[in-house]
Design an enzyme around this catalytic site. Structure first.
Site, PDB file in Angstrom:
ATOM      1  N   HIS A 193      -2.821  -0.867  -3.313  1.00 30.28           N
ATOM      2  CA  HIS A 193      -3.979   0.035  -2.740  1.00 30.28           C
ATOM      3  C   HIS A 193      -3.724   1.237  -3.648  1.00 30.28           C
ATOM      4  O   HIS A 193      -2.924   1.956  -3.411  1.00 30.28           O
ATOM      5  CB  HIS A 193      -4.058   0.340  -1.321  1.00 30.28           C
ATOM      6  CG  HIS A 193      -4.294  -0.656  -0.613  1.00 30.28           C
ATOM      7  ND1 HIS A 193      -3.935  -0.940   0.811  1.00 30.28           N
ATOM      8  CD2 HIS A 193      -5.170  -2.050  -0.578  1.00 30.28           C
ATOM      9  CE1 HIS A 193      -4.135  -2.036   1.387  1.00 30.28           C
ATOM     10  NE2 HIS A 193      -4.772  -2.884   0.418  1.00 30.28           N
TER      11      HIS A 193
ATOM     12  N   MET B 141       0.226   1.197   5.249  1.00 34.96           N
ATOM     13  CA  MET B 141      -0.602   1.633   6.568  1.00 34.96           C
ATOM     14  C   MET B 141      -1.717   0.538   6.581  1.00 34.96           C
ATOM     15  O   MET B 141      -2.416   0.078   5.778  1.00 34.96           O
ATOM     16  CB  MET B 141      -1.130   3.062   6.324  1.00 34.96           C
ATOM     17  CG  MET B 141      -1.646   3.566   7.730  1.00 34.96           C
ATOM     18  SD  MET B 141      -1.831   5.666   7.571  1.00 34.96           S
ATOM     19  CE  MET B 141      -2.858   5.725   6.149  1.00 34.96           C
TER      20      MET B 141
ATOM     21  N   ASP C  88      -4.276  -4.648   6.544  1.00 32.31           N
ATOM     22  CA  ASP C  88      -4.590  -5.452   5.337  1.00 32.31           C
ATOM     23  C   ASP C  88      -3.524  -6.414   4.713  1.00 32.31           C
ATOM     24  O   ASP C  88      -2.302  -6.178   4.740  1.00 32.31           O
ATOM     25  CB  ASP C  88      -5.251  -4.698   3.913  1.00 32.31           C
ATOM     26  CG  ASP C  88      -5.801  -5.640   2.993  1.00 32.31           C
ATOM     27  OD1 ASP C  88      -6.396  -6.446   3.254  1.00 32.31           O
ATOM     28  OD2 ASP C  88      -5.818  -5.135   1.788  1.00 32.31           O
TER      29      ASP C  88
ATOM     30  N   SER D  22       0.776  -1.179   0.020  1.00 31.69           N
ATOM     31  CA  SER D  22       0.080   0.161  -0.198  1.00 31.69           C
ATOM     32  C   SER D  22       0.831   1.220  -0.114  1.00 31.69           C
ATOM     33  O   SER D  22       1.374   1.456  -1.107  1.00 31.69           O
ATOM     34  CB  SER D  22      -0.959   0.024   1.226  1.00 31.69           C
ATOM     35  OG  SER D  22      -1.881   1.068   1.064  1.00 31.69           O
ATOM     36  N   THR D  23       1.074   1.909   0.962  1.00 38.34           N
ATOM     37  CA  THR D  23       1.647   3.274   1.059  1.00 38.34           C
ATOM     38  C   THR D  23       3.134   2.890   0.886  1.00 38.34           C
ATOM     39  O   THR D  23       3.729   2.290   1.567  1.00 38.34           O
ATOM     40  CB  THR D  23       1.590   3.783   2.626  1.00 38.34           C
ATOM     41  OG1 THR D  23       0.129   3.936   2.934  1.00 38.34           O
ATOM     42  CG2 THR D  23       2.157   5.232   2.692  1.00 38.34           C
TER      43      THR D  23
END
Length: 375
Positions: free
Chosen positions: A205, A298, A301, A178-179
């Site tokens: 994401h 972050m 998940d 993600s991030t």
């Protein structure tokens, strides 16, 4: 509690006011200053001393892309969140910004139906990121609703003991990120050889449109082929499939062939696509022959999905804290004892290649992984 100090940079007076109101409404955040372009933002850094910068991409006199390299020279670790438009041009510029050192981005909402809906969408995405990058610890280490609940802020745990015997042959690599993901994938995927004998499936994401742009950029820089996932695609060795924005991506086996499928079932962990959804399908299809890898991001998940992979006898890797933009997703996996190994980002590609290479002599590049002859 000391507040997170934010510098808001946008050429629109309306947007600056809106972002200021959204951020200031949270008691943990203080908008310490604003600027209308990149040049003024650079001048204000010393004066304002922000903990986080929220900056538009396209501005007159000096754009966000032009300001980023200058900011990185004087403030190499200052978190910078790009506030970009959800268009092809905006998406391409956002990926450029991430390559130049932006920490993350928030897409300006489009077609939300009302101003209030747009404000709430921005609030839901921007405020948690500002607080996380500003050092509010509870967002990074909130207790996980899992039977393997990690201790907040604990270091990586000793991996759970395995059943007797060596890990099973790897027939698929599944990655959740993600991030900080675009930059992480830009380091990992180019390290994979064209002759990689297994497919790679990824959830990053990102919103729609951005994932296609990212897949195309990665494909141009990698020996493996990188695609945005499309329903019905047959998984092939040496190919990478990136889940499209706003769709869960799953793998399904039928008649000895594994294909992708997409759906718009409800978000999980506030995400669609979600890593847990992909990992669950990987376990169902490949069982113990899966290698799951959780990179920077972050939230949590991927935690439950990694647990399923490990319980099925598959292997799990997690990125280490030092090289993660946010040690949320991989941190939960590592602190839960689910990771077979916690790996620095520069070593992830080789670790994947090495684990895929093990136990392949008896069954190299088997096209039908589900035939009775396959071990």
């Amino acid at each position: 509690m000391q507040k997170v100090r934010v510098l808001v940079v946008d050429d629109s007076v309306v947007i600056r006011r809106m972002l200021t109101e959204i951020l200031s409404s949270d008691p943990a955040i203080e908008v310490a200053g604003t600027a209308s372009n990149g040049k003024l933002a650079i001048q204000k850094l010393t004066q304002v001393q922000p903990d986080v910068v929220v900056m538009d991409v396209e501005m007159p006199e000096m754009t966000g892309l032009e300001a980023l390299p200058v900011i990185r020279k004087s403030h190499p670790k200052l978190p910078v969140i790009m506030f970009s438009t959800l268009t092809t041009r905006g998406g391409a510029a956002t990926l450029d910004a991430l390559a130049l050192g932006a920490t993350d981005y928030v897409a300006k909402p489009a077609n939300m139906g009302s101003v209030q809906a747009s404000i709430e969408a921005i609030r839901a995405e921007l405020v948690p990121k500002v607080k996380a990058f500003g050092g509010i610890p509870d967002l990074l280490n909130a207790p996980a609703p899992s039977r393997t609940r990690p201790t907040p802020a604990a270091p990586a745990a000793t991996p759970r003991p395995r059943l007797a015997g060596a890990p099973a042959r790897v027939d698929v690599v599944a990655i959740g990120v993600s991030t900080g993901g675009p930059k992480a994938l830009g380091e990992v995927l180019p390290g994979l050889p064209a002759a990689l004998p297994v497919p790679v499936v990824i959830v990053q994401h990102m919103p729609p449109l951005f994932t296609k742009l990212l897949a195309d950029r990665l494909d141009a820089s990698c020996a493996v082929r990188v695609h945005e996932g499309v329903a019905g695609m047959v998984l092939e060795p040496g190919h990478v499939y990136l889940a499209p924005g706003d769709f869960h991506m799953v793998v399904e086996e039928s008649g000895g062939v594994v294909k992708l499928n997409l759906n718009q079932n409800p978000p999980e962990n506030s995400c669609r696509p979600a890593v847990d959804v992909l990992f669950r399908s990987v376990v169902k299809t490949y069982k113990e022959h899966a290698l799951a890898t959780v990179l920077t991001g972050m939230g949590q998940d991927g935690l439950r999905g990694a647990e399923l992979v490990r319980d099925a006898g598959g292997q799990v890797l997690a990125q280490d804290e030092a090289t993660s933009v946010v040690w949320g997703m991989p941190g939960f996996v590592a602190r839960s004892g689910l990771a077979d190994k916690v790996v620095p980002l520069p070593d992830v590609a080789q670790e994947l290649v090495d684990r895929v290479a093990r136990n392949r002599a008896a069954a190299p590049r088997t096209p039908n992984l589900f035939s009775k002859a396959a071990p």
